[in-house]
Write an enzyme that holds these catalytic residues in place. Structure first.
Site, PDB file in Angstrom:
ATOM      1  N   ASP A  91       0.823  -1.222   0.000  1.00 54.54           N
ATOM      2  CA  ASP A  91       0.000   0.000   0.000  1.00 54.54           C
ATOM      3  C   ASP A  91       0.851   1.264   0.000  1.00 54.54           C
ATOM      4  O   ASP A  91       0.319   2.372   0.032  1.00 54.54           O
ATOM      5  CB  ASP A  91      -0.921  -0.012   1.227  1.00 54.54           C
TER       6      ASP A  91
ATOM      7  N   SER B  93      -7.287   4.845  -0.119  1.00 56.89           N
ATOM      8  CA  SER B  93      -7.534   3.510  -0.666  1.00 56.89           C
ATOM      9  C   SER B  93      -9.007   3.162  -0.498  1.00 56.89           C
ATOM     10  O   SER B  93      -9.606   3.430   0.548  1.00 56.89           O
ATOM     11  CB  SER B  93      -6.680   2.475   0.069  1.00 56.89           C
TER      12      SER B  93
ATOM     13  N   GLN C 291      -5.512  -2.425  -6.791  1.00 59.69           N
ATOM     14  CA  GLN C 291      -6.129  -1.493  -5.853  1.00 59.69           C
ATOM     15  C   GLN C 291      -6.821  -0.377  -6.614  1.00 59.69           C
ATOM     16  O   GLN C 291      -6.322   0.079  -7.649  1.00 59.69           O
ATOM     17  CB  GLN C 291      -5.081  -0.889  -4.915  1.00 59.69           C
TER      18      GLN C 291
END
Length: 302
Positions: A220, A244, A294
């Site tokens: 991430d 996110s 993502q």
């Protein structure tokens, strides 16, 4: 350590702390407190003043799930949604639902809760090691990590154009193959590709679940830089609002997160205030070990 690295290390304002002590603090964050059967509690580091880092809550949720699964079953995939911003000043409670224990696969669902509300949900699947078809993409041809500047050296060499997150402690050693985004943004839009070498900045224990969770944490860190790069934008240096939204990972082959891996990220699309990014993790010998997708909220305020 080079002279550039020494200069940066001597000034805490230039670069965050690195090395084994910082990595040990990350490992401690992943050592969740057991509250009751299927219920765990985690905390956040004091240096996250705004909201909980997404990679942290994903890694902690995965640890919680893994602690309810037999050791001979390894994570092969996770699918997660970021629901609300996490508050780093209070603990996070992780509730694990033992969805299924099959002969080959085990499924767990985890909900992370603060103040009685869900901030994050994760579904993870675990599998017994099995044999089957084998193929994988080849790793891109890139310089090795030893040929590249460390993050500390990169920040020190920037001479005024600095990453605004430089003072945050860094348990992951990151070395940019492509130009760092806080530098490339001044050159305008470019290919939506971001490549970095990464590894845990120290030695990890041999627990396979720990290595998977550290990789989930690292996944991430730079992924959403790819869609921003296509538009010559970067966090904090432009009026970008981002977070996110969801995160998926597939773990293909065994690896160690304290050994070098290439994180090859690109962005195929951005629309509707959202940016999509995909990433591939390769071990240093060229083996594809994991794939990431993502989507994030990305709003640029003119």
């Amino acid at each position: 350590m080079t002279e550039v690295a020494r200069a940066a290390a001597a000034d805490p304002g230039q670069a965050g702390a690195t090395g084994q002590p910082v990595l040990d603090k990350l490992v401690a964050l992943l050592d969740l407190e057991v509250i009751e059967e299927n219920i765990f509690r985690g905390v956040s580091p004091a240096d996250r003043p705004i909201r909980v880092f997404g990679g942290q809550v994903a890694a902690q949720a995965l640890i919680a799930a893994g602690r309810t699964v037999p050791a001979d079953r390894h994570v092969h995939s996770l699918h997660a949604y970021f629901i609300r911003p996490g508050d780093p000043s209070i603990p996070i409670v992780y509730e694990v639902d033992r969805i299924r224990d099959g002969r080959s696969f085990t499924t767990r669902r985890v909900v992370a809760i603060q103040r009685g509300k869900a901030i994050f949900s994760l579904s993870a699947s675990f599998q017994l090691i099995q044999q089957g078809l084998e193929h994988a993409d080849a790793m891109p041809q890139v310089p090795g990590p030893d040929e590249l500047l460390t993050y500390v050296e990169q920040v020190a060499a920037a001479k005024g154009t600095l990453d605004p997150t430089r003072s945050i402690p860094r348990p992951i050693d990151v070395r940019y193959v492509t130009e760092p985004p806080w530098l490339s943004r001044d050159k305008g839009p470019r290919e939506g590709r971001n490549q970095v070498w990464m590894r845990a900045d120290g030695k990890l224990a041999d627990d396979p679940l720990l290595h998977v969770c550290v990789l989930a944490y690292a996944s991430d860190m730079t992924l959403l830089d790819a869609p921003l790069a296509r538009h010559g934008k970067y966090w904090w240096l432009d009026n970008v609002i981002g977070a996110s939204l969801d995160h998926a990972m597939w773990f293909h082959r065994p690896f160690r997160a304290d050994e070098w891996f290439l994180y090859d990220c690109e962005s195929p699309s951005a629309s509707g205030g959202r940016g999509l990014a995909t990433g591939r993790f390769f071990s240093q010998d060229g083996t594809l070990v994991a794939t990431v997708v993502q989507e994030g909220l990305l709003r640029v305020i003119d």
